[in-house]
Design an enzyme around this catalytic site. Structure first.
Site, PDB file in Angstrom:
ATOM      1  N   THR A  15     -11.096   4.204  -6.791  1.00 20.78           N
ATOM      2  CA  THR A  15     -11.808   2.974  -6.441  1.00 20.78           C
ATOM      3  C   THR A  15     -11.022   1.748  -6.896  1.00 20.78           C
ATOM      4  O   THR A  15     -11.407   1.027  -7.806  1.00 20.78           O
ATOM      5  CB  THR A  15     -13.214   2.973  -7.066  1.00 20.78           C
ATOM      6  OG1 THR A  15     -13.108   3.383  -8.448  1.00 20.78           O
ATOM      7  CG2 THR A  15     -14.131   3.917  -6.343  1.00 20.78           C
ATOM      8  N   GLU A  97       0.913   7.832   3.095  1.00 21.58           N
ATOM      9  CA  GLU A  97       2.220   8.245   3.611  1.00 21.58           C
ATOM     10  C   GLU A  97       2.998   8.989   2.545  1.00 21.58           C
ATOM     11  O   GLU A  97       2.713   8.897   1.353  1.00 21.58           O
ATOM     12  CB  GLU A  97       3.024   7.044   4.097  1.00 21.58           C
ATOM     13  CG  GLU A  97       3.453   6.092   3.010  1.00 21.58           C
ATOM     14  CD  GLU A  97       4.345   4.971   3.541  1.00 21.58           C
ATOM     15  OE1 GLU A  97       5.439   5.288   4.047  1.00 21.58           O
ATOM     16  OE2 GLU A  97       3.946   3.796   3.439  1.00 21.58           O
ATOM     17  N   HIS A 246      10.841   2.431   7.156  1.00 20.61           N
ATOM     18  CA  HIS A 246       9.498   2.971   7.345  1.00 20.61           C
ATOM     19  C   HIS A 246       9.335   3.668   8.697  1.00 20.61           C
ATOM     20  O   HIS A 246       8.613   4.649   8.803  1.00 20.61           O
ATOM     21  CB  HIS A 246       8.462   1.854   7.223  1.00 20.61           C
ATOM     22  CG  HIS A 246       7.058   2.343   7.344  1.00 20.61           C
ATOM     23  ND1 HIS A 246       6.410   2.975   6.311  1.00 20.61           N
ATOM     24  CD2 HIS A 246       6.180   2.316   8.370  1.00 20.61           C
ATOM     25  CE1 HIS A 246       5.192   3.305   6.691  1.00 20.61           C
ATOM     26  NE2 HIS A 246       5.022   2.920   7.932  1.00 20.61           N
TER      27      HIS A 246
END
Length: 293
Positions: A15, A97, A246
């Protein structure tokens, strides 16, 4: 895929700011987010969403859960996904990822044995405009309609959706499959899902240069899919033999002639190929017009 606006969804992730933002964005998009799972933090509440330490605790409180969106750190994703599967969840979206490839191999074996649909990792997930969001799609780019989008790229999914939206072509289901080397579900699985989806009249498939999934998809479409399909291959102008950070898996180490091979595979089975995302709306219009005539 068996999800509706009323489907119960959880977010598995610590959280912190990013996971809380994702949960709130999903909730504001109509998703029925019933819990956040954060080990050791059960009993708290974040902006009206209860927090549980374990998935099984959430199930005991709110009943059977339909889907999970995982935003855990990469090396915790496997445990989180296996925990969700053990609690009976059949649809999992992995936003994170860089999940270790061996972890993905183990997860996919378990998913196949339990008939669990995995989307991702490194993906924006699934969006049905004005209905629900599982992941991180930017809802402002989408509008309800009849065009399905399948993409290997997150940002290209947004771009294609926005091009369609500007041209008054709404979307039915938009799925970002993920950019990691090993991802859960394939073009073939989602082509079949969209082919059977009553809301979808036409499918836009967005691929990349690396791998062979586009050629396989072209063959599958010609043999199995009844609905019209348009393709777009990203990375056409990427420099040869060069990685791209990326986006490396999508367009890494491009080999001379590779892009031409993918385009030829679609053209051989009479699937239109857009030269750039802005060309897609006109191709969509042409195919829909032929379908109605």
């Amino acid at each position: 895929m068996n999800l509706t606006r009323n489907s119960k969804v959880i977010v598995q992730g610590v959280t912190e700011k990013i996971s809380t933002q994702i949960a709130l964005m999903m909730k504001s998009s109509g998703t029925n987010v019933v819990a956040i799972i954060s080990p050791g933090e059960g009993g708290k509440e974040w902006d009206g969403i209860p927090v549980f330490s374990l998935v099984e605790q959430a199930v005991a409180k709110v009943g059977m859960i339909d889907a999970s969106v995982i935003v855990m750190p990469a090396y915790q994703v496997l445990d989180a996904a296996l925990e969700a599967i053990a609690s009976g969840l059949k649809q999992i979206v992995i936003v994170t990822e860089g999940v270790p490839p061996l972890d993905m191999v183990k997860l996919l074996r378990k998913a196949e044995a339990t008939e669990t649909l995995i989307v991702g990792p490194s993906c924006a997930g699934i969006i049905v405009p004005d209905q629900f969001l599982l992941g991180t799609h930017s809802p402002q780019f989408y509008t309800p309609g009849k065009i399905g989008i399948l993409s290997r790229s997150n940002t290209l999914t947004y771009e294609v959706a926005w091009e369609l939206t500007k041209s008054k072509f709404g979307q039915s289901i938009c799925v970002s499959l993920g950019c990691d080397p090993i991802v859960g579900s394939s073009f073939l699985q989602w082509l079949q899902i969209l082919d059977e989806d009553e809301r979808t009249e036409l499918i836009v498939l967005v691929g990349g240069v690396s791998g062979v999934s586009e050629e396989v998809a072209a063959s599958y479409i010609s043999e199995t899919i009844d609905k019209p399909v348009i393709a777009y291959i990203a990375g056409t102008y990427a420099p040869l033999n060069q990685n791209h950070s990326h986006g490396s898996y999508l367009i890494s180490a491009r080999v001379a002639g590779e892009i031409e091979s993918k385009i030829a595979a679609f053209e051989a089975v009479k699937i239109p190929v857009a030269k750039c995302p802005s060309d897609i709306p006109s191709l969509v219009g042409n195919l829909l017009e032929k379908k109605c005539s």
